[in-house]
Design a protein around this motif. Sequence first.
Motif, PDB file in Angstrom:
ATOM      1  N   ALA A 105     -12.012  -1.956   0.312  1.00 25.06           N
ATOM      2  CA  ALA A 105     -11.218  -0.559  -0.033  1.00 25.06           C
ATOM      3  C   ALA A 105     -10.700  -0.272  -1.242  1.00 25.06           C
ATOM      4  N   TRP A 106     -10.415   0.944  -1.262  1.00 26.07           N
ATOM      5  CA  TRP A 106      -9.563   1.249  -2.591  1.00 26.07           C
ATOM      6  C   TRP A 106      -8.923   2.728  -2.308  1.00 26.07           C
ATOM      7  N   TYR A 107      -7.882   2.165  -3.203  1.00 19.32           N
ATOM      8  CA  TYR A 107      -6.597   3.048  -2.993  1.00 19.32           C
ATOM      9  C   TYR A 107      -6.365   4.029  -4.182  1.00 19.32           C
ATOM     10  N   TYR A 108      -5.924   4.727  -4.446  1.00 14.53           N
ATOM     11  CA  TYR A 108      -5.658   5.633  -5.855  1.00 14.53           C
ATOM     12  C   TYR A 108      -4.715   4.852  -6.207  1.00 14.53           C
ATOM     13  N   GLY A 109      -4.774   4.792  -7.995  1.00 18.73           N
ATOM     14  CA  GLY A 109      -3.552   4.302  -8.507  1.00 18.73           C
ATOM     15  C   GLY A 109      -3.576   2.365  -8.520  1.00 18.73           C
ATOM     16  N   LEU A 110      -4.662   1.549  -7.702  1.00 14.20           N
ATOM     17  CA  LEU A 110      -4.938   0.341  -7.209  1.00 14.20           C
ATOM     18  C   LEU A 110      -6.368  -0.254  -8.208  1.00 14.20           C
ATOM     19  N   ILE A 147       0.973  -1.373  -0.122  1.00  9.83           N
ATOM     20  CA  ILE A 147       0.064  -0.330   0.646  1.00  9.83           C
ATOM     21  C   ILE A 147       1.200   1.506   0.372  1.00  9.83           C
ATOM     22  N   PRO A 148       0.689   2.185  -1.432  1.00 14.07           N
ATOM     23  CA  PRO A 148       1.843   2.907  -1.156  1.00 14.07           C
ATOM     24  C   PRO A 148       1.137   4.122  -0.068  1.00 14.07           C
ATOM     25  N   SER A 149       2.038   4.932   0.440  1.00 18.61           N
ATOM     26  CA  SER A 149       1.685   5.900   2.103  1.00 18.61           C
ATOM     27  C   SER A 149       1.025   6.689   0.964  1.00 18.61           C
ATOM     28  N   ASN A 150      -0.463   7.050   1.857  1.00 16.81           N
ATOM     29  CA  ASN A 150      -0.971   8.442   1.453  1.00 16.81           C
ATOM     30  C   ASN A 150      -1.575   8.254   0.462  1.00 16.81           C
ATOM     31  N   ASN A 151      -1.896   6.604   0.129  1.00 21.98           N
ATOM     32  CA  ASN A 151      -3.193   7.116  -1.720  1.00 21.98           C
ATOM     33  C   ASN A 151      -4.570   6.441  -0.698  1.00 21.98           C
TER      34      ASN A 151
END
Length: 120
Positions: free
Chosen positions: A99-104, A28-32
């Motif tokens: 969960a959702w993450y920017y860029g994933l 999990i990249p930070s802050n995304n």
Amino acid sequence: QVQLVESGGGLVQPGGSLRLSCAASGSIPSNNFMGMGWYRQAPGKQRELVALINSGGIIIYGDSVRGRFTVSKDNGKNTVYLQMNSLKPEDTAVYSCRAWYYGLRQDGYWGQGTQVTVSS
């Protein structure tokens, strides 16, 4: 890859409380962090949204739980909580987080679910 693990389910009497946790781990990249939702599905029923929280702190609750459930997040632990109070038998279901993450992945990631049973 992102893994979500729910915990905190169990058997509780009507009127009781439970707190569910959904912990995210993996690449999990930070802050995304984009958002996380709690969903539930009872036998024979469609899955329904329970609560949703986004990175800006905006929260949405399903009509059936508003005023009884509270969702919160601990950014430092990559964990989202669902505090469930005044539980009713109709709250019985498998609760899952997404969960959702920017860029994933655009469709997000799901946990395996945890059973909540409200019964006397």
